[in-house]
Write a protein that holds these residues in place. Sequence first.
Motif, PDB file in Angstrom:
ATOM      1  N   ALA A 190       0.664  -1.118  -0.165  1.00  0.00           N
ATOM      2  CA  ALA A 190      -0.132  -0.246  -0.185  1.00  0.00           C
ATOM      3  C   ALA A 190       0.846   1.349  -0.174  1.00  0.00           C
ATOM      4  CB  ALA A 190      -1.014  -0.075   1.270  1.00  0.00           C
ATOM      5  N   THR A 191       2.021   1.407   1.071  1.00  0.00           N
ATOM      6  CA  THR A 191       2.682   2.527   1.085  1.00  0.00           C
ATOM      7  C   THR A 191       4.151   2.280   0.956  1.00  0.00           C
ATOM      8  OG1 THR A 191       2.424   2.419   3.387  1.00  0.00           O
ATOM      9  CG2 THR A 191       0.925   3.696   2.251  1.00  0.00           C
ATOM     10  N   ARG A 192       4.472   1.190   0.552  1.00  0.00           N
ATOM     11  CA  ARG A 192       6.007   0.996   0.366  1.00  0.00           C
ATOM     12  C   ARG A 192       6.200  -0.311  -0.810  1.00  0.00           C
ATOM     13  NH1 ARG A 192       7.514  -4.088   2.702  1.00  0.00           N
ATOM     14  NH2 ARG A 192       6.018  -5.156   3.799  1.00  0.00           N
ATOM     15  N   PHE A 193       7.344  -0.723  -0.851  1.00  0.00           N
ATOM     16  CA  PHE A 193       7.631  -1.622  -2.475  1.00  0.00           C
ATOM     17  C   PHE A 193       9.048  -2.006  -1.930  1.00  0.00           C
ATOM     18  CE2 PHE A 193       8.863   2.570  -3.890  1.00  0.00           C
ATOM     19  CZ  PHE A 193      10.268   2.326  -4.353  1.00  0.00           C
ATOM     20  N   ASP A 194       9.139  -3.286  -2.774  1.00  0.00           N
ATOM     21  CA  ASP A 194      10.521  -3.831  -2.629  1.00  0.00           C
ATOM     22  C   ASP A 194      11.023  -4.113  -4.157  1.00  0.00           C
ATOM     23  OD1 ASP A 194      10.561  -4.192  -0.063  1.00  0.00           O
ATOM     24  OD2 ASP A 194       9.689  -6.380   0.056  1.00  0.00           O
ATOM     25  N   LEU A 195      12.247  -4.013  -4.503  1.00  0.00           N
ATOM     26  CA  LEU A 195      12.744  -4.184  -6.126  1.00  0.00           C
ATOM     27  C   LEU A 195      13.678  -5.350  -6.002  1.00  0.00           C
ATOM     28  CD1 LEU A 195      12.686  -0.654  -7.351  1.00  0.00           C
ATOM     29  CD2 LEU A 195      11.047  -2.379  -7.706  1.00  0.00           C
ATOM     30  N   ALA A 196      13.687  -5.994  -6.976  1.00  0.00           N
ATOM     31  CA  ALA A 196      15.121  -6.885  -7.178  1.00  0.00           C
ATOM     32  C   ALA A 196      15.342  -6.733  -8.666  1.00  0.00           C
ATOM     33  CB  ALA A 196      14.520  -8.189  -6.960  1.00  0.00           C
ATOM     34  N   MET A 197      16.714  -6.642  -8.936  1.00  0.00           N
ATOM     35  CA  MET A 197      16.934  -6.474 -10.414  1.00  0.00           C
ATOM     36  C   MET A 197      18.239  -7.632 -10.399  1.00  0.00           C
ATOM     37  SD  MET A 197      18.437  -3.268 -12.234  1.00  0.00           S
ATOM     38  CE  MET A 197      19.729  -3.105 -11.206  1.00  0.00           C
ATOM     39  N   THR A 198      18.203  -8.175 -11.772  1.00  0.00           N
ATOM     40  CA  THR A 198      19.164  -9.032 -12.082  1.00  0.00           C
ATOM     41  C   THR A 198      19.393  -8.931 -13.657  1.00  0.00           C
ATOM     42  OG1 THR A 198      20.334 -11.181 -12.202  1.00  0.00           O
ATOM     43  CG2 THR A 198      17.777 -10.986 -12.738  1.00  0.00           C
ATOM     44  N   ASP A 199      20.715  -8.833 -13.974  1.00  0.00           N
ATOM     45  CA  ASP A 199      21.469  -9.247 -15.303  1.00  0.00           C
ATOM     46  C   ASP A 199      21.549 -10.549 -15.740  1.00  0.00           C
ATOM     47  OD1 ASP A 199      23.433  -9.741 -13.906  1.00  0.00           O
ATOM     48  OD2 ASP A 199      24.754  -8.103 -14.763  1.00  0.00           O
ATOM     49  N   GLY A 200      21.524 -11.686 -14.875  1.00  0.00           N
ATOM     50  CA  GLY A 200      21.512 -13.128 -15.045  1.00  0.00           C
ATOM     51  C   GLY A 200      22.775 -13.487 -14.266  1.00  0.00           C
ATOM     52  N   LEU A 201      23.562 -12.680 -13.729  1.00  0.00           N
ATOM     53  CA  LEU A 201      24.749 -12.987 -13.226  1.00  0.00           C
ATOM     54  C   LEU A 201      24.872 -12.273 -11.834  1.00  0.00           C
ATOM     55  CD1 LEU A 201      27.390 -12.874 -15.869  1.00  0.00           C
ATOM     56  CD2 LEU A 201      26.419 -14.870 -14.916  1.00  0.00           C
ATOM     57  N   GLN A 202      24.577 -11.024 -11.787  1.00  0.00           N
ATOM     58  CA  GLN A 202      24.658 -10.211 -10.471  1.00  0.00           C
ATOM     59  C   GLN A 202      22.856  -9.867 -10.159  1.00  0.00           C
ATOM     60  OE1 GLN A 202      27.917  -7.716 -11.690  1.00  0.00           O
ATOM     61  NE2 GLN A 202      28.593  -8.071  -9.570  1.00  0.00           N
ATOM     62  N   ALA A 203      22.764  -9.415  -8.912  1.00  0.00           N
ATOM     63  CA  ALA A 203      21.651  -9.028  -8.546  1.00  0.00           C
ATOM     64  C   ALA A 203      21.571  -7.881  -7.398  1.00  0.00           C
ATOM     65  CB  ALA A 203      20.819 -10.255  -7.965  1.00  0.00           C
ATOM     66  N   TRP A 204      20.674  -7.140  -7.620  1.00  0.00           N
ATOM     67  CA  TRP A 204      20.624  -5.818  -6.411  1.00  0.00           C
ATOM     68  C   TRP A 204      19.176  -5.721  -6.096  1.00  0.00           C
ATOM     69  CZ3 TRP A 204      22.630  -6.136 -11.238  1.00  0.00           C
ATOM     70  CH2 TRP A 204      24.104  -6.034 -11.514  1.00  0.00           C
ATOM     71  N   VAL A 205      18.899  -5.142  -5.088  1.00  0.00           N
ATOM     72  CA  VAL A 205      17.898  -5.248  -4.163  1.00  0.00           C
ATOM     73  C   VAL A 205      17.772  -4.084  -3.562  1.00  0.00           C
ATOM     74  CG1 VAL A 205      17.771  -7.740  -3.885  1.00  0.00           C
ATOM     75  CG2 VAL A 205      18.742  -6.361  -2.242  1.00  0.00           C
ATOM     76  N   CYS A 206      16.360  -3.624  -3.118  1.00  0.00           N
ATOM     77  CA  CYS A 206      15.829  -2.553  -2.608  1.00  0.00           C
ATOM     78  C   CYS A 206      14.759  -2.553  -1.737  1.00  0.00           C
ATOM     79  CB  CYS A 206      15.569  -1.397  -3.640  1.00  0.00           C
ATOM     80  SG  CYS A 206      14.603  -0.077  -3.038  1.00  0.00           S
ATOM     81  N   HIS A 207      14.585  -2.247  -0.431  1.00  0.00           N
ATOM     82  CA  HIS A 207      13.462  -2.210   0.386  1.00  0.00           C
ATOM     83  C   HIS A 207      13.001  -1.055   0.651  1.00  0.00           C
ATOM     84  CE1 HIS A 207      13.999  -6.692   0.334  1.00  0.00           C
ATOM     85  NE2 HIS A 207      15.431  -6.558   0.749  1.00  0.00           N
ATOM     86  N   ALA A 208      12.250  -0.236   0.002  1.00  0.00           N
ATOM     87  CA  ALA A 208      11.535   0.973   0.246  1.00  0.00           C
ATOM     88  C   ALA A 208      10.693   0.892   1.391  1.00  0.00           C
ATOM     89  CB  ALA A 208      11.175   1.892  -1.095  1.00  0.00           C
ATOM     90  N   THR A 209      11.218   1.810   2.423  1.00  0.00           N
ATOM     91  CA  THR A 209      10.288   1.842   3.644  1.00  0.00           C
ATOM     92  C   THR A 209       9.111   2.770   3.267  1.00  0.00           C
ATOM     93  OG1 THR A 209      11.648   3.512   4.621  1.00  0.00           O
ATOM     94  CG2 THR A 209      12.371   1.392   4.882  1.00  0.00           C
ATOM     95  N   GLU A 210       7.919   2.816   4.262  1.00  0.00           N
ATOM     96  CA  GLU A 210       6.877   3.717   4.226  1.00  0.00           C
ATOM     97  C   GLU A 210       7.446   5.188   4.451  1.00  0.00           C
ATOM     98  OE1 GLU A 210       2.753   4.638   6.268  1.00  0.00           O
ATOM     99  OE2 GLU A 210       3.611   2.711   6.598  1.00  0.00           O
TER     100      GLU A 210
END
Length: 203
Positions: free
Chosen positions: A25-45
């Motif tokens: 509702a007021t926050r989100f999580d992101l995950a990204m990959t190029d197939g080898l490496q990955a990055w994440v984000c946990h955006a708080t409210e």
Amino acid sequence: TCLKLDTSAVGGPPEPIFIKGTWFATRFDLAMTDGLQAWVCHATEEEVTERASNWDQNASDYVEFAGRYLGFQQPGSVYVVSDAENGCKRVSFTFEKEGMMKLEWRWKLQPSSNSKKTTAEMMEFLMDANIRLSEEIMWKTKAIDELKLEMEKCVEQSERLCREKIAFETEIYGKFVHVLNSKKAKLRDLRDELVKGDEKSTA
């Protein structure tokens, strides 16, 4: 959502990048990959609320907006994945506000502590989504086939009723013509008898 992002047109890598978004509702999580490496984000409210206030939005509108642009690559928007400090990545896209101002949305993602696990989870999500989509297509195809069958039955019934109507009208018309001709013949006979009667009376 999971977006297959092509950034080669703006100098990005030729290989596509996958960005998975989990929207609350007021926050989100992101995950990204190029197939080898990955990055994440946990955006708080709190972070979302602060960013949203800069654009005169509330947190839920901000999340809905981000989900729309990171769920489907929007035409006319420029998406960029760039390097940031300490191995981080920055995801950004441009958009127009009120049809005039060109603005940029961006968020930083941290390197995943387990790139293989993050990438595997994203691939699993895509496989599950593909299975659900295949099942949906199968059921919709089945429904369309059933609808086509019903339509064919309706067309066949309509054609049969049309033939029966034509046959009925032809039969009724034939009987009507027969009765009409019979009446005409009787009228001619009566007329002839009247004429003969008049001739006898005058004689």
